[in-house]
Motif scaffolding. Structure first.
Motif, PDB file in Angstrom:
ATOM      1  N   TRP A  43       0.828  -1.212   0.000  1.00  0.00           N
ATOM      2  CA  TRP A  43       0.000   0.000   0.000  1.00  0.00           C
ATOM      3  C   TRP A  43       0.858   1.256   0.000  1.00  0.00           C
ATOM      4  CZ3 TRP A  43      -2.876  -3.039   4.161  1.00  0.00           C
ATOM      5  CH2 TRP A  43      -3.891  -3.799   3.576  1.00  0.00           C
ATOM      6  N   TYR A 133      -5.426   2.588   3.596  1.00  0.00           N
ATOM      7  CA  TYR A 133      -4.859   1.468   4.344  1.00  0.00           C
ATOM      8  C   TYR A 133      -3.498   1.784   4.967  1.00  0.00           C
ATOM      9  CZ  TYR A 133      -8.818  -1.106   2.702  1.00  0.00           C
ATOM     10  OH  TYR A 133     -10.104  -1.506   2.488  1.00  0.00           O
ATOM     11  N   ARG A 137      -3.091   1.564   9.129  1.00  0.00           N
ATOM     12  CA  ARG A 137      -2.112   0.743   9.835  1.00  0.00           C
ATOM     13  C   ARG A 137      -1.152   1.606  10.645  1.00  0.00           C
ATOM     14  NH1 ARG A 137       1.941  -2.119   5.657  1.00  0.00           N
ATOM     15  NH2 ARG A 137       2.534  -3.031   7.623  1.00  0.00           N
ATOM     16  N   PHE A 141      -5.779   0.425  13.711  1.00  0.00           N
ATOM     17  CA  PHE A 141      -5.645  -1.019  13.902  1.00  0.00           C
ATOM     18  C   PHE A 141      -5.251  -1.710  12.603  1.00  0.00           C
ATOM     19  CE2 PHE A 141      -8.711  -0.009  17.309  1.00  0.00           C
ATOM     20  CZ  PHE A 141      -8.006  -0.547  18.361  1.00  0.00           C
ATOM     21  N   PRO A 142      -4.739  -2.955  12.677  1.00  0.00           N
ATOM     22  CA  PRO A 142      -4.567  -3.729  11.444  1.00  0.00           C
ATOM     23  C   PRO A 142      -5.892  -3.808  10.696  1.00  0.00           C
ATOM     24  CG  PRO A 142      -3.557  -4.887  13.287  1.00  0.00           C
ATOM     25  CD  PRO A 142      -4.293  -3.711  13.860  1.00  0.00           C
ATOM     26  N   THR A 143      -5.822  -3.804   9.363  1.00  0.00           N
ATOM     27  CA  THR A 143      -7.050  -3.663   8.575  1.00  0.00           C
ATOM     28  C   THR A 143      -7.993  -4.848   8.667  1.00  0.00           C
ATOM     29  OG1 THR A 143      -5.752  -4.402   6.726  1.00  0.00           O
ATOM     30  CG2 THR A 143      -6.135  -2.051   6.884  1.00  0.00           C
ATOM     31  N   GLU A 144      -7.454  -6.055   8.950  1.00  0.00           N
ATOM     32  CA  GLU A 144      -8.341  -7.218   8.997  1.00  0.00           C
ATOM     33  C   GLU A 144      -8.925  -7.435  10.386  1.00  0.00           C
ATOM     34  OE1 GLU A 144      -9.574  -9.033   6.641  1.00  0.00           O
ATOM     35  OE2 GLU A 144      -8.450  -7.987   5.091  1.00  0.00           O
ATOM     36  N   GLN A 145      -8.574  -6.549  11.326  1.00  0.00           N
ATOM     37  CA  GLN A 145      -9.106  -6.752  12.665  1.00  0.00           C
ATOM     38  C   GLN A 145     -10.543  -6.260  12.748  1.00  0.00           C
ATOM     39  OE1 GLN A 145      -6.743  -5.226  15.843  1.00  0.00           O
ATOM     40  NE2 GLN A 145      -8.130  -6.027  17.363  1.00  0.00           N
ATOM     41  N   GLY A 146     -11.377  -7.070  13.411  1.00  0.00           N
ATOM     42  CA  GLY A 146     -12.796  -6.711  13.511  1.00  0.00           C
ATOM     43  C   GLY A 146     -13.026  -5.698  14.600  1.00  0.00           C
ATOM     44  N   VAL A 147     -13.079  -4.407  14.230  1.00  0.00           N
ATOM     45  CA  VAL A 147     -13.351  -3.379  15.234  1.00  0.00           C
ATOM     46  C   VAL A 147     -14.560  -2.567  14.800  1.00  0.00           C
ATOM     47  CG1 VAL A 147     -11.077  -3.072  16.255  1.00  0.00           C
ATOM     48  CG2 VAL A 147     -11.620  -1.936  14.128  1.00  0.00           C
ATOM     49  N   GLN A 148     -15.255  -2.051  15.786  1.00  0.00           N
ATOM     50  CA  GLN A 148     -16.440  -1.253  15.509  1.00  0.00           C
ATOM     51  C   GLN A 148     -16.036   0.213  15.549  1.00  0.00           C
ATOM     52  OE1 GLN A 148     -19.603  -2.028  18.314  1.00  0.00           O
ATOM     53  NE2 GLN A 148     -20.928  -2.475  16.580  1.00  0.00           N
ATOM     54  N   SER A 152     -18.664   9.135  14.918  1.00  0.00           N
ATOM     55  CA  SER A 152     -17.957  10.391  14.645  1.00  0.00           C
ATOM     56  C   SER A 152     -16.640  10.158  13.918  1.00  0.00           C
ATOM     57  CB  SER A 152     -17.692  11.121  15.959  1.00  0.00           C
ATOM     58  OG  SER A 152     -16.915  10.292  16.794  1.00  0.00           O
ATOM     59  N   ASP A 189     -10.452  12.735  21.763  1.00  0.00           N
ATOM     60  CA  ASP A 189     -10.999  11.536  21.147  1.00  0.00           C
ATOM     61  C   ASP A 189     -10.420  11.352  19.734  1.00  0.00           C
ATOM     62  OD1 ASP A 189     -12.448   9.475  20.181  1.00  0.00           O
ATOM     63  OD2 ASP A 189     -14.426  10.361  20.551  1.00  0.00           O
ATOM     64  N   ASP A 192     -12.637  11.146  16.745  1.00  0.00           N
ATOM     65  CA  ASP A 192     -13.465  12.307  16.445  1.00  0.00           C
ATOM     66  C   ASP A 192     -12.566  13.508  16.144  1.00  0.00           C
ATOM     67  OD1 ASP A 192     -15.359  14.234  16.192  1.00  0.00           O
ATOM     68  OD2 ASP A 192     -15.877  14.338  18.315  1.00  0.00           O
TER      69      ASP A 192
ATOM     70  N   ASN B  87     -13.519  -9.224   9.936  1.00  0.00           N
ATOM     71  CA  ASN B  87     -13.572  -7.778  10.178  1.00  0.00           C
ATOM     72  C   ASN B  87     -14.946  -7.203   9.832  1.00  0.00           C
ATOM     73  OD1 ASN B  87     -13.035  -8.184   7.451  1.00  0.00           O
ATOM     74  ND2 ASN B  87     -12.048  -6.203   7.221  1.00  0.00           N
ATOM     75  N   GLU B 114      -1.060  -8.036   8.413  1.00  0.00           N
ATOM     76  CA  GLU B 114      -0.753  -6.638   8.191  1.00  0.00           C
ATOM     77  C   GLU B 114       0.749  -6.409   7.987  1.00  0.00           C
ATOM     78  OE1 GLU B 114      -3.278  -4.496   8.313  1.00  0.00           O
ATOM     79  OE2 GLU B 114      -2.140  -2.643   8.092  1.00  0.00           O
TER      80      GLU B 114
END
Lengths: 325, 155
Positions: A43, A133, A137, A141-148, A152, A189, A192, B87, B114
Motif C-alpha cells: 500500500w 490502508y 495501519r 488497527f490492522p485492517t483485517e481486525q474486527g473493530v467497531q 464520529s 478523542d 473524532d 472484520n 498486516e
C-alpha cells in the motif's frame, strides 16, 4: 497575506481509489484506481505511485516534462513523509517535503505561491496524497481486525491531487492566503477529529476575513478540508459565535467526497480528501464559471498514536487559500 | 478589579467548547450495538458448545473436549480473518466478536497479515502480538497472582 503577482493554476490532476470513485463526484476525477494496490506490492508503494502519477498527469496537461518544473512541494500522512520522498525520487524535480497532517494541500499551495510571488520560481507543483490502508495501519488497527467504529470517526480517503502553478498563464489565480495558528481546545478523542479541528478552521476563516477586510459573503464557496459532518456542524456553530454574518456559503470536502450510503461515518479525511476534491470537482467548476471565488481551508489534526497514548489532546490547524477567477 | 487570568479564560473556553461538542456529536447506537453483540457473541458460543457436545458424544473426556473446542474455535477465527469475513462481522458485532476466543485469534492473525510485507522477522515476528500482546501479558500476570493466592489458601 495577499499576493502582488498572483500565481496561476494552469493545470491540475487527481487520482482516487475505487471507493472515492463510486462517490458523487466520480466523473470529475482524472483517474480512478481499480484496486488499492495500484499495481504495486504494498500500500505504501501504491500511495507513492499515486502521488507520482498525479504530478506527472498535471504536468503533462500543459505538455511539459517533469524536468521543466522548477520545484515540487508535497506531503502525505506517513512517518518521515515516505510517499512524497519516494515519489520525488522518481520525478527528480527539486523537492520540499511538508507535513501539515490533512492540511497539507493548502500548506503546499501557500508555500509554492509565496516562493513564486517572491520571484524565486516560475513553475511549481503543489501536491498532497493519502491512502486509506497506509493511514489505518499507522494510526489505528490492522485492517483485517474486527473493530467497531464510532459514528464520529472518519474514513481516510485514498486520493491524490496536484496543481501546476505558473507565474504567467491562463486560469484561476491564488490571490491571498492565511496561515493558521495551531488551536487546541482540549479534544482527546482520536475517533473524532472533526471536533478537534473545527476551532482551528473557524479561527483561520475569521482571521482571513479580518485581515483582508472582506465581507463574509465575498466568496462563492468557503470549503474546509476534512471536518466531516460532526466538525462541519461545529464549525457552523463557531461562525455564529464569532459573528460571521452573513454566513458564508460553506461546505466541507470530507462531507462532499462520499455518499450517505458509503459507510464512511462522519465523512472523508486525509490529505488526499481535500486535495482531490479541490483538483477534481472544485477547480473544474471554477473553470466552468460555476463559481468565481473560492476559499479553500484545508484542516489538519496534529496528532500521532504516541501522543494520543501519552494522553495529549489533539491540536488542530487550518490554512486558507483564496482562489479567484 | 484585576484583569481576568488568561489561563482561566482558556479553561472556560475549553469547557464551553466541550459542551458544544457533546451536543453536536452523534451518540453511538448503544441498544442496536448491544443487540448485535449479544446475537453474534451468543451464536459463536453456541457453535463452540455444539462442537464440544459433539466431541463428548463421540467419547472424549470433558477436559479434552474443552481444549479441542478452543483449538477449533481459534482455527475458525483465524480462517475467517484470512478470508476477510471476520472484520466485516466485527463492524456489526463489536464486543460480541472481540470477546470470544475467536476475537483473540482475529487480533493475532490480523496483525500477522498486516505486517507480512515488512518480512517474516521484523514484520510478522516482531509485530504479531502488537494488538493481542496486552491480553497475554495481563493474562500471565493474573494467572501468577491466582497461583500465589492458591498456595496461601491451600497451606
Amino acid at each position: 497575506m495577499a499576493f502582488n503577482s498572483p500565481p496561476v493554476l494552469t493545470a491540475w490532476a487527481s487520482i482516487v481509489g475505487p471507493r472515492e470513485g463510486d462517490g458523487p463526484w466520480g466523473h470529475d476525477f482524472d483517474w480512478i484506481m481499480e484496486d488499492y494496490l495500484f499495481g504495486e506490492q504494498t500500500w505504501e508503494k501504491a500511495e507513492s505511485k499515486m502521488l507520482r502519477e498525479t504530478v506527472k498527469h498535471a504536468i503533462s496537461k500543459r505538455n511539459f516534462e517533469p524536468a521543466d518544473v522548477e520545484l515540487l512541494v508535497a506531503g502525505d500522512l506517513l512517518n518521515q513523509l515516505v510517499s512524497s520522498n519516494f515519489a520525488a525520487r522518481e520525478l527528480s524535480i527539486p523537492f520540499l517535503g511538508l507535513y501539515g497532517a490533512c492540511s497539507t494541500m493548502a500548506e503546499s499551495l501557500i508555500v509554492s505561491s509565496m516562493l513564486m510571488d517572491g520571484g524565486f520560481f516560475a513553475k511549481t507543483v503543489a501536491a498532497a496524497c493519502s491512502h486509506h490502508y497506509t493511514a489505518e495501519r499507522q494510526f489505528r488497527f490492522p485492517t483485517e481486525q474486527g473493530v467497531q467504529k464510532a459514528p464520529s470517526s472518519q474514513w481516510t480517503a485514498t486520493a491524490a491531487g496536484a496543481v501546476l502553478l505558473e507565474s504567467i498563464g491562463v486560469g484561476p489565480r491564488i490571490t491571498a492566503a492565511t496561515i493558521g495558528k495551531v488551536v487546541d481546545m482540549g479534544q482527546k478523542d482520536a475517533s473524532d477529529m472533526g471536533s478537534a479541528m473545527a476551532p482551528a478552521a473557524a479561527d483561520t476563516i475569521k482571521t482571513h476575513f479580518q485581515d483582508l477586510n472582506l465581507p463574509t459573503d465575498y466568496y462563492d464557496l468557503v470549503v474546509t478540508g476534512d471536518l466531516g459532518k460532526v466538525g462541519m456542524a461545529l464549525a457552523q456553530q463557531l461562525f455564529v459565535r464569532d459573528g460571521l454574518t452573513p454566513q458564508p456559503n460553506y461546505s466541507d470536502c470530507g462531507v462532499l467526497l462520499f455518499d450517505e450510503s458509503q459507510e464512511v461515518f462522519s465523512g472523508g479525511s486525509g490529505c488526499g480528501c481535500s486535495a482531490c476534491v479541490l483538483c477534481g470537482p472544485l477547480l473544474k467548476k471554477m473553470l466552468a464559471g460555476d463559481f468565481k471565488r473560492l476559499l479553500f481551508v484545508a484542516t489538519g489534526a496534529l496528532m500521532s498514536p504516541t501522543s494520543s497514548f501519552q494522553g495529549e489532546s489533539i491540536p488542530g490547524i487550518a490554512h486558507a487559500v483564496a482562489i479567484e477567477n | 478589579m484585576t484583569a481576568p487570568d488568561p489561563k482561566q479564560l482558556k479553561k472556560i473556553a475549553i469547557e464551553e467548547y466541550e459542551t458544544l461538542v457533546q451536543r453536536v456529536k452523534p451518540k453511538p447506537p448503544v441498544l442496536k450495538n448491544s443487540f448485535w453483540a449479544f446475537v453474534v457473541g451468543g451464536l459463536i458460543c453456541m457453535l463452540a458448545q455444539a462442537i464440544q457436545n459433539y466431541l463428548m458424544a463421540r467419547g472424549m473426556a470433558k477436559t479434552d473436549a474443552s481444549s479441542s473446542t478452543s483449538v477449533i474455535m481459534i482455527f475458525l477465527g483465524a480462517l475467517f480473518t484470512g478470508i476477510g469475513i471476520y472484520n466485516e462481522l466485527g463492524k456489526i458485532a463489536g464486543a460480541g466478536s472481540i470477546v470470544p476466543i475467536t476475537g483473540f485469534s482475529n487480533a493475532i492473525v490480523a496483525s500477522a497479515m498486516e505486517f507480512k510485507r515488512e518480512g517474516y522477522i521484523f514484520g510478522v515476528g516482531a509485530r504479531i502480538f502488537s494488538v493481542a500482546g496486552p491480553t497475554l501479558v495481563f493474562g500471565f500476570v493474573i494467572s501468577v497472582l491466582i497461583g500465589v493466592i492458591k498456595v496461601f489458601i491451600s497451606t
